[in-house]
Design a protein around this motif. Structure first.
Motif, PDB file in Angstrom:
ATOM      1  N   SER A   1     -59.360 -40.838  14.979  1.00 41.12           N
ATOM      2  CA  SER A   1     -58.212 -41.543  14.411  1.00 41.12           C
ATOM      3  C   SER A   1     -57.236 -41.897  15.529  1.00 41.12           C
ATOM      4  O   SER A   1     -57.220 -41.257  16.575  1.00 41.12           O
ATOM      5  CB  SER A   1     -57.518 -40.669  13.371  1.00 41.12           C
ATOM      6  N   PRO A   2     -56.402 -42.903  15.326  1.00 37.85           N
ATOM      7  CA  PRO A   2     -55.472 -43.307  16.378  1.00 37.85           C
ATOM      8  C   PRO A   2     -54.346 -42.324  16.620  1.00 37.85           C
ATOM      9  O   PRO A   2     -53.641 -42.420  17.602  1.00 37.85           O
ATOM     10  CB  PRO A   2     -54.926 -44.643  15.870  1.00 37.85           C
ATOM     11  N   GLY A   3     -54.161 -41.365  15.747  1.00 38.67           N
ATOM     12  CA  GLY A   3     -53.093 -40.393  15.930  1.00 38.67           C
ATOM     13  C   GLY A   3     -51.756 -40.914  15.443  1.00 38.67           C
ATOM     14  O   GLY A   3     -51.664 -41.997  14.878  1.00 38.67           O
ATOM     15  N   LYS A   4     -50.735 -40.127  15.676  1.00 37.07           N
ATOM     16  CA  LYS A   4     -49.400 -40.479  15.201  1.00 37.07           C
ATOM     17  C   LYS A   4     -48.384 -40.175  16.285  1.00 37.07           C
ATOM     18  O   LYS A   4     -48.642 -39.402  17.185  1.00 37.07           O
ATOM     19  CB  LYS A   4     -49.051 -39.659  13.959  1.00 37.07           C
ATOM     20  N   GLY A   5     -47.217 -40.756  16.128  1.00 32.52           N
ATOM     21  CA  GLY A   5     -46.129 -40.441  17.046  1.00 32.52           C
ATOM     22  C   GLY A   5     -46.055 -41.382  18.228  1.00 32.52           C
ATOM     23  O   GLY A   5     -46.777 -42.366  18.320  1.00 32.52           O
ATOM     24  N   ASP A   6     -45.174 -41.048  19.141  1.00 33.95           N
ATOM     25  CA  ASP A   6     -44.924 -41.838  20.343  1.00 33.95           C
ATOM     26  C   ASP A   6     -45.210 -40.945  21.552  1.00 33.95           C
ATOM     27  O   ASP A   6     -44.361 -40.182  21.986  1.00 33.95           O
ATOM     28  CB  ASP A   6     -43.473 -42.326  20.349  1.00 33.95           C
ATOM     29  N   TYR A   7     -46.423 -41.035  22.077  1.00 36.67           N
ATOM     30  CA  TYR A   7     -46.840 -40.153  23.162  1.00 36.67           C
ATOM     31  C   TYR A   7     -45.913 -40.271  24.372  1.00 36.67           C
ATOM     32  O   TYR A   7     -45.548 -39.273  24.987  1.00 36.67           O
ATOM     33  CB  TYR A   7     -48.283 -40.462  23.577  1.00 36.67           C
ATOM     34  N   THR A   8     -45.520 -41.497  24.695  1.00 38.41           N
ATOM     35  CA  THR A   8     -44.677 -41.698  25.873  1.00 38.41           C
ATOM     36  C   THR A   8     -43.365 -40.942  25.741  1.00 38.41           C
ATOM     37  O   THR A   8     -42.909 -40.305  26.693  1.00 38.41           O
ATOM     38  CB  THR A   8     -44.406 -43.200  26.078  1.00 38.41           C
ATOM     39  N   LYS A   9     -42.774 -40.982  24.575  1.00 37.62           N
ATOM     40  CA  LYS A   9     -41.514 -40.272  24.347  1.00 37.62           C
ATOM     41  C   LYS A   9     -41.745 -38.752  24.277  1.00 37.62           C
ATOM     42  O   LYS A   9     -41.016 -37.978  24.876  1.00 37.62           O
ATOM     43  CB  LYS A   9     -40.878 -40.745  23.040  1.00 37.62           C
TER      44      LYS A   9
END
Length: 75
Positions: free
Chosen positions: A33-41
């Motif tokens: 799955s593409p996942g959730k959230g903002d990895y960079t942040k």
């Protein structure tokens, strides 16, 4: 020949189903799955307080522990 993103997605799903069959293709799609959230942040929350030496130590430990997480059976 330039294809649209939708055409590429359709061809990708077709290749996946042709290669794995319908059931295993669905299992594969569910697993990745593409996942959730903002990895960079979010990475700043756990990286900003680490030194480069800390990061290298953790990488070395992961290499030593190498559990090969992709050798599991998906049912």
């Amino acid at each position: 020949m330039t294809r649209t993103q939708q055409e590429i997605i359709i061809q990708g799903y077709k290749a996946l189903v042709d290669s794995l069959g319908v059931i295993d293709a669905i299992k594969f799609i569910q697993y990745y799955s593409p996942g959730k959230g903002d990895y960079t942040k979010e990475r700043h929350q756990w990286l900003d307080n680490k030194s480069l030496d800390d990061v290298f130590t953790e990488i070395k430990k992961l290499q030593d522990d190498d559990t090969n997480e992709y050798e599991e059976i998906i049912e």
